[in-house]
Motif scaffolding. Structure first.
Motif, mmCIF file in Angstrom:
data_model
loop_
_atom_site.group_PDB
_atom_site.id
_atom_site.type_symbol
_atom_site.label_atom_id
_atom_site.label_comp_id
_atom_site.label_asym_id
_atom_site.label_seq_id
_atom_site.Cartn_x
_atom_site.Cartn_y
_atom_site.Cartn_z
ATOM 1 N N ALA A 166 -26.403 -17.163 -18.384
ATOM 2 C CA ALA A 166 -26.324 -18.222 -17.380
ATOM 3 C C ALA A 166 -26.681 -19.542 -18.066
ATOM 4 O O ALA A 166 -26.321 -19.762 -19.217
ATOM 5 N N TYR A 167 -27.408 -20.416 -17.380
ATOM 6 C CA TYR A 167 -27.746 -21.726 -17.947
ATOM 7 C C TYR A 167 -28.715 -21.550 -19.112
ATOM 8 O O TYR A 167 -29.729 -20.862 -19.004
ATOM 9 N N PHE A 168 -28.403 -22.179 -20.246
ATOM 10 C CA PHE A 168 -29.313 -22.163 -21.387
ATOM 11 C C PHE A 168 -29.235 -23.508 -22.092
ATOM 12 O O PHE A 168 -28.294 -24.280 -21.892
ATOM 13 N N PHE A 169 -30.234 -23.783 -22.915
ATOM 14 C CA PHE A 169 -30.272 -25.053 -23.635
ATOM 15 C C PHE A 169 -30.889 -24.819 -25.002
ATOM 16 O O PHE A 169 -31.557 -23.804 -25.235
ATOM 17 N N PRO A 170 -30.684 -25.723 -25.961
ATOM 18 C CA PRO A 170 -31.208 -25.523 -27.319
ATOM 19 C C PRO A 170 -32.717 -25.334 -27.345
ATOM 20 O O PRO A 170 -33.447 -25.861 -26.508
ATOM 21 N N SER A 171 -33.173 -24.607 -28.346
ATOM 22 C CA SER A 171 -34.594 -24.286 -28.475
ATOM 23 C C SER A 171 -35.450 -25.534 -28.656
ATOM 24 O O SER A 171 -35.137 -26.409 -29.471
ATOM 25 N N LYS A 172 -36.560 -25.583 -27.924
ATOM 26 C CA LYS A 172 -37.497 -26.699 -28.077
ATOM 27 C C LYS A 172 -38.224 -26.623 -29.413
ATOM 28 O O LYS A 172 -38.814 -27.611 -29.869
ATOM 29 N N ASP A 173 -38.191 -25.450 -30.050
ATOM 30 C CA ASP A 173 -38.847 -25.283 -31.346
ATOM 31 C C ASP A 173 -38.020 -25.852 -32.495
ATOM 32 O O ASP A 173 -38.497 -25.908 -33.632
ATOM 33 N N HIS A 174 -36.794 -26.252 -32.183
ATOM 34 C CA HIS A 174 -35.902 -26.792 -33.211
ATOM 35 C C HIS A 174 -35.287 -28.091 -32.693
ATOM 36 O O HIS A 174 -34.157 -28.099 -32.189
ATOM 37 N N PRO A 175 -36.013 -29.198 -32.789
ATOM 38 C CA PRO A 175 -35.553 -30.481 -32.240
ATOM 39 C C PRO A 175 -34.186 -30.917 -32.749
ATOM 40 O O PRO A 175 -33.437 -31.586 -32.034
ATOM 41 N N SER A 176 -33.850 -30.542 -33.985
ATOM 42 C CA SER A 176 -32.556 -30.956 -34.529
ATOM 43 C C SER A 176 -31.396 -30.354 -33.741
ATOM 44 O O SER A 176 -30.302 -30.924 -33.707
ATOM 45 N N ASP A 177 -31.630 -29.207 -33.104
ATOM 46 C CA ASP A 177 -30.579 -28.604 -32.280
ATOM 47 C C ASP A 177 -30.225 -29.541 -31.128
ATOM 48 O O ASP A 177 -29.052 -29.860 -30.897
#
Length: 248
Positions: A166-177
């Motif tokens: 479903a809804y997902f977003f880039p990892s907060k642990d990898h800001p460059s994403d």
């Protein structure tokens, strides 16, 4: 185990890539990409990844299918938002690219039926409609691709499974994403939608770390008796897997 990945510069694909690199059971990763991987990608250093640059995902070099057939599985995360695309454009990216890969592989693998079936994991999306009745471009064309994969004959020696995050977003642990994958508008939407999804509509939210882990485990053959994984099922299975890991 030898694994093929596509779509590794996208939010889902890059997390799947990381998970595959960290998994000791995966000894070789072949990335199919339309261009060289960008320097901003925050991927653990490893010596098991090869990148094959394909200018056209509908026109493979003659030797490529045989090279791909040496692998055990593929996670197909290549895709693009349907927003702003015509039906023809979205079909080419979603259906044509996928089925060209599968058909090219099928022609090679049917010559050798002695090995284990090749596992093909397709990253679809919640709401996909294999019946073709939906008025939504995304649902209709993703669903058409799912149906084609499920209709592969046993003689193809390919077993397809479908993930519907479903809804997902880039990892907060990898800001460059976030900086490189999401537009400013999308990043603002992520910040707004994430707490809502987590607290009010958890069934419509897929933690990106769970998505990456699920894709790799499915490619390795876990849950091989099932083929369709809606978001709720994915989250249930990952929760059980993480609980098992803690107990061990």
């Amino acid at each position: 185990m030898k694994l093929i990945l596509t779509g590794v510069t996208g939010a889902a694909g890059i997390q799947i890539f990381r998970q595959a690199v960290l998994d000791a059971a995966i000894t070789k990763i072949t990335v199919l990409s339309r261009r060289a991987l960008p320097s901003w990608m925050d991927i653990p250093e490893n010596d098991k990844t090869d990148v094959i640059v394909l200018k056209d995902f509908l026109d493979y070099p003659s030797d490529l299918p045989a090279r791909l057939a040496e692998h055990d599985a593929c996670v197909w995360a290549l895709g693009k938002s349907s927003v702003g695309l015509s039906d023809e454009e979205y079909t080419r990216i979603t259906y044509d690219y996928t089925m060209h890969f599968v058909n090219s592989l099928q022609e090679t693998r049917t010559k050798d039926k002695t090995g284990e079936p090749f596992r093909f994991v397709f990253v679809s999306g919640e709401g996909a409609d294999p019946s073709g009745k939906s008025n939504l471009k995304f649902a209709r064309i993703k669903g058409m691709t799912e149906k084609a994969l499920f209709d592969l004959p046993q003689s193809s020696n390919i077993t397809a499974s479908v993930m519907r995050p479903a809804y997902f977003f880039p990892s907060k642990d990898h800001p460059s994403d976030r900086d490189n994958i999401r537009s400013s508008t999308a990043k603002a939407m992520d910040c707004f939608m994430t707490p809502i999804m987590k607290t009010i509509l958890p069934s419509m939210y897929t933690p990106i770390e769970d998505l990456g882990l699920f894709a790799v485990e499915a490619a390795k053959g876990r849950w091989s008796d099932e083929r369709l994984f809606p978001n709720s099922k994915m989250r249930e299975l990952i929760k059980a897997l993480r609980t098992l890991e803690i107990q061990q």
